[in-house]
Design an enzyme around this catalytic site. Structure first.
Site, PDB file in Angstrom:
ATOM      1  N   GLN A 190       5.413  -2.716  -1.764  1.00 12.96           N
ATOM      2  CA  GLN A 190       4.280  -3.530  -2.195  1.00 12.96           C
ATOM      3  C   GLN A 190       3.081  -2.644  -2.539  1.00 12.96           C
ATOM      4  OE1 GLN A 190       4.487  -6.782  -2.808  1.00 12.96           O
ATOM      5  NE2 GLN A 190       2.349  -7.038  -3.374  1.00 12.96           N
ATOM      6  N   LYS A 238       7.504 -13.545  -0.478  1.00 11.52           N
ATOM      7  CA  LYS A 238       8.756 -13.011  -1.048  1.00 11.52           C
ATOM      8  C   LYS A 238       9.902 -13.137  -0.031  1.00 11.52           C
ATOM      9  CE  LYS A 238       6.255  -9.889  -4.123  1.00 11.52           C
ATOM     10  NZ  LYS A 238       5.808  -8.526  -4.464  1.00 11.52           N
ATOM     11  N   ASP A 240      11.641  -4.219  -8.815  1.00  9.60           N
ATOM     12  CA  ASP A 240      10.300  -4.400  -9.386  1.00  9.60           C
ATOM     13  C   ASP A 240      10.229  -3.879 -10.823  1.00  9.60           C
ATOM     14  OD1 ASP A 240       8.254  -5.714  -8.022  1.00  9.60           O
ATOM     15  OD2 ASP A 240       7.865  -4.025  -6.671  1.00  9.60           O
TER      16      ASP A 240
HETATM   17  N1  GUN Z   1       1.282  -5.775  -6.238  1.00  6.85           N
HETATM   18  C1  GUN Z   1       0.889  -6.684  -7.142  1.00  6.85           C
HETATM   19  N2  GUN Z   1       1.937  -7.125  -7.864  1.00  6.85           N
HETATM   20  C2  GUN Z   1       3.014  -6.486  -7.389  1.00  6.85           C
HETATM   21  C3  GUN Z   1       4.408  -6.528  -7.726  1.00  6.85           C
HETATM   22  O1  GUN Z   1       4.853  -7.237  -8.620  1.00  6.85           O
HETATM   23  N3  GUN Z   1       5.205  -5.718  -6.993  1.00  6.85           N
HETATM   24  C4  GUN Z   1       4.739  -4.899  -6.032  1.00  6.85           C
HETATM   25  N4  GUN Z   1       5.605  -4.134  -5.399  1.00  6.85           N
HETATM   26  N5  GUN Z   1       3.469  -4.832  -5.704  1.00  6.85           N
HETATM   27  C5  GUN Z   1       2.620  -5.625  -6.387  1.00  6.85           C
END
Ligand code: GUN
Length: 292
Positions: free
Chosen positions: A96, A52, A119
């Site tokens: 995350q 990311k 998110d």
């Molecule tokens: N863990 C798995 N997928 C995601 C996501 O899209 N965002 C976040 N913050 N954690 C995740």
């Protein structure tokens, strides 16, 4: 059979975002700034967060990675979130998941300012999604909608079976596809671990979204000829023949299902890369909303 190429499509979206950022820079506007909070050293999470941050650099965003130890307390994490909420330099941020067991995930997600919640996990944004109001759509379902749209897959009046009712994928996916919108207007069935005779449902489906997290679960005999198959699975399966000791498996038995499907997403290279592109899109949107 057509491969829904998430790698190529996400690269295209990133180019589009990069072009928009260039224009913003020329106009002396602020550059979008994404922050990511990583708690602990979960291998997959470290990989995702790294990807990311790298993607931010690629499109010309500012990015900040905040790495906290696995021993971080819930109170310390909530303090960090408050700091990010109040930092005018940050347009959007993510925490995350998964978090260490001693931290209440829901409490953490609720602490994020909904206007910075790129998110789309905050109850306010989930609620807005269910009411068809402008929101941040969470990256995985958003990426799938974008793939369906860009490949011009007809969805109106079609029967979609979503397997899995997770808050991050299955549930929002079922809502999006039922909405009056591009790649929407579908009749949606949401199936899960208590569903009886799942194969009878999937065999009727025009579109199947497999998001249950069981490697190679969806077999060819569960799929109608000509169905569109979206594979959301990314499980690390131990594999001694690989240098890193594992392989990445989807929820779909790709080899056999690909022979019957009209369109299918590969793993890797399907839904996965799209999620990062959509997170960037949400960050751009957050920045534009903050600086109209
Ligand atoms: N863990 C798995 N997928 C995601 C996501 O899209 N965002 C976040 N913050 N954690 C995740």
């Amino acid at each position: 059979m057509i491969i829904l190429d998430g790698k190529q499509t996400s690269a295209k979206i990133k180019e589009e975002i990069e072009a928009q950022v260039s224009v913003m820079k020329q106009q002396n506007k602020r550059t979008p700034h994404l922050a990511a909070v990583l708690v602990g050293t979960n291998g997959a999470s470290m990989t995702y967060v790294g990807a990311k941050v790298k993607a931010c650099q690629l499109v010309g965003f500012e990015s900040t990675l905040i790495e906290l130890s696995a021993e971080t307390t819930e109170a310390q994490l909530l303090n960090k979130i408050e700091e990010l909420n109040n930092n005018p330099e940050i347009d959007g941020f993510i925490v995350q998941l998964p978090l260490p067991k001693h931290i209440d995930e829901q409490k953490v997600l609720m602490a994020v300012d909904p206007d910075k919640d790129v998110d789309g996990f905050h109850p306010m944004n989930v609620g807005r999604l269910t009411l068809d109001l402008p929101t941040f759509i969470s990256a995985t379902p958003y990426g799938i909608m974008e793939l369906l749209e860009r490949y011009e897959i007809p969805t109106s009046g079609k029967h979609v079976v979503v397997i899995g009712r997770s808050h991050i994928v299955g549930r929002p996916m079922s809502i999006l596809m039922s909405q009056k919108r591009a790649a929407g207007n579908a009749t949606v069935t949401i199936a899960h671990s208590r569903t009886t005779n799942l194969a009878a449902l999937t065999k009727e489906a025009d579109i199947i979204v497999a998001a249950l997290g069981i490697p190679e679960f969806l077999k060819a005999d569960m799929v109608k000829k000509g169905a569109v198959v979206i594979d959301v699975g990314i499980t690390r399966v131990p594999d001694a023949s690989k240098k890193r000791g594992y392989r990445i498996a989807g929820d779909v038995d790709f080899e056999s299902v690909a022979e019957k499907a009209s369109h299918i997403t590969p793993v890797p290279g399907g839904v996965g890369p799209m999620t990062i592109a959509m997170l960037l899109k949400n960050t751009l949107l957050a920045c534009e909303r903050r600086n109209p």
